[in-house]
Design an enzyme around this catalytic site. Structure first.
Site, short mmCIF file in Angstrom:
data_model
loop_
_atom_site.label_atom_id
_atom_site.label_comp_id
_atom_site.label_asym_id
_atom_site.label_seq_id
_atom_site.Cartn_x
_atom_site.Cartn_y
_atom_site.Cartn_z
N ASP A 266 0.83 -1.21 0.00
CA ASP A 266 0.00 0.00 0.00
C ASP A 266 0.86 1.26 0.00
OD1 ASP A 266 -2.33 1.43 -0.02
OD2 ASP A 266 -2.77 1.17 2.11
N ASN B 119 -10.88 -2.67 -5.39
CA ASN B 119 -10.13 -1.73 -6.24
C ASN B 119 -10.77 -1.53 -7.62
OD1 ASN B 119 -6.88 -2.80 -4.96
ND2 ASN B 119 -8.10 -1.03 -4.36
C1 IPE Z 1 -5.46 -2.77 -0.23
O1 IPE Z 1 -5.09 -1.43 -0.38
C2 IPE Z 1 -5.40 -3.47 -1.57
C3 IPE Z 1 -4.07 -3.63 -2.15
C4 IPE Z 1 -2.94 -3.30 -1.59
C5 IPE Z 1 -4.05 -4.25 -3.45
P1 IPE Z 1 -6.18 -0.28 -0.55
O2 IPE Z 1 -5.43 0.99 -0.67
O3 IPE Z 1 -7.11 -0.63 -1.66
O4 IPE Z 1 -6.97 -0.38 0.83
P2 IPE Z 1 -7.88 0.70 1.58
O5 IPE Z 1 -8.87 1.20 0.55
O6 IPE Z 1 -6.99 1.79 2.05
O7 IPE Z 1 -8.50 -0.05 2.70
C1 IPE Z 2 -1.49 0.26 -3.40
O1 IPE Z 2 -1.28 1.64 -3.39
C2 IPE Z 2 -1.75 -0.28 -4.79
C3 IPE Z 2 -3.12 -0.77 -4.98
C4 IPE Z 2 -4.07 -0.75 -4.08
C5 IPE Z 2 -3.45 -1.30 -6.28
P1 IPE Z 2 -2.51 2.65 -3.41
O2 IPE Z 2 -2.87 2.94 -4.82
O3 IPE Z 2 -3.61 2.15 -2.56
O4 IPE Z 2 -1.84 3.93 -2.75
P2 IPE Z 2 -2.51 4.94 -1.73
O5 IPE Z 2 -3.05 4.14 -0.60
O6 IPE Z 2 -3.57 5.67 -2.49
O7 IPE Z 2 -1.37 5.81 -1.31
MG MG Z 3 -4.05 2.38 -0.60
#
Ligand code: IPE
Ligand code: IPE
Ligand code: MG
Length: 259
Positions: free
Chosen positions: A25, A73
């Site tokens: 993340d 996602n």
């Molecule tokens: C969890 O991260 C999913 C992945 C790392 C693929 P998100 O960024 O989607 O999670 P939330 O929305 O902060 O809970």
């Molecule tokens: C994790 O990084 C990747 C996926 C969830 C696909 P994020 O895209 O969630 O990054 P933040 O949480 O917005 O910083």
């Molecule tokens: Mg995230």
């Protein structure tokens, strides 16, 4: 891994986590902090994936599961979803030699049928090609949700009960586990989440029951080999009691104390 790596961090190669799972993340925030579009964070994050997979294999971790794309996602803006699918496609094509050459078996969990056909096909090809590789399992969680997987497993079990090939009394933990997408993989020993968020976001709910949880504020694009080594060292410093007491885990030596 090299002697110097293990010595520097005092990692015990005989007490490695059997299964490490990572919620990767913070790609978006990494990019925003640099005034870049979110996709640049995802691109940089793909480099972390390469480095961490290589490091896990070098250390000797048997199973590494990476949360790459959640069921939730899909609700992100269309252009971000498209860019993530494109990156995934590229990753699967580009890592072919790395995966096969390092004796890694590629696996995937999640609603793979929701992925674009091109991605699904490329994934299928590499999973098949690598199916007999044994040094490590790299499991990608794609279009994955823990609750969705439990619901799907429950439907399959219910179907067998309806058909009369399974009795309700036969439903135990092992049976439920065997219906999950992760069937055959060991339970998760170590869960790492980057970016400072302290939640599971619907990842491997059943499989994490006794995992050690490690949250780091490092954004995923900055998470590299030293961070993985540090996480394993932290894991090895924890006492896993499984409901017992400390004393039960470390009984006094037979000759200690009198009666
Ligand atoms: C969890 O991260 C999913 C992945 C790392 C693929 P998100 O960024 O989607 O999670 P939330 O929305 O902060 O809970
Ligand atoms: C994790 O990084 C990747 C996926 C969830 C696909 P994020 O895209 O969630 O990054 P933040 O949480 O917005 O910083
Ligand atoms: Mg995230």
């Amino acid at each position: 891994m090299s002697e110097s790596d293990s010595a520097a961090l005092a990692i015990d190669v005989h007490a490695l986590p059997r299964h490490v799972a990572i919620i990767m993340d913070g790609n978006g925030r990494w990019a925003r902090q640099r005034g870049l579009p979110r996709i640049e964070g995802h691109r940089k994050g793909a480099e972390s994936v390469r480095e961490v997979v290589r490091a896990a294999r070098a250390i000797g971790i048997p199973v590494l599961t990476l949360f790459a794309f959640s069921e939730q996602n899909w609700d992100r803006p269309r252009d971000e979803v498209d860019a993530l699918m494109e990156l995934l496609y590229r990753y699967v094509l580009d890592e072919r030699e790395e995966i096969l050459g390092n004796d890694i078996r590629l696996a995937a969990v999640g609603e793979l049928e929701r992925l674009p056909l091109l991605v699904r096909e490329a994934l299928g090809v590499l999973m098949k090609l690598s199916s007999a590789r044994q040094s490590m399992v790299l499991c990608l969680a794609l279009s994955y949700g823990g609750r969705e997987d439990l619901a799907r497993a429950t439907r399959s079990i219910a179907e067998r009960v309806r058909q009369g090939t399974l009795q309700p009394e036969q439903i135990d933990e092992a049976l439920v586990g065997s219906y999950l997408a992760t069937a055959g993989l060991p339970p998760v020993d170590l869960l790492i989440r980057t970016s400072g968020e302290m939640r599971l976001s619907n990842f491997l709910l059943w499989e994490l029951a006794y995992a050690e949880l490690l949250f780091t504020s490092t954004m995923w694009p900055d998470f590299r080999k030293p961070d993985l080594l540090a996480a394993v060292a932290e894991f090895q410093s924890r006492e896993r009691r499984y409901g017992r007491t400390s004393a039960q885990l470390r009984p006094p030596a037979a000759d200690a104390g009198g009666s």
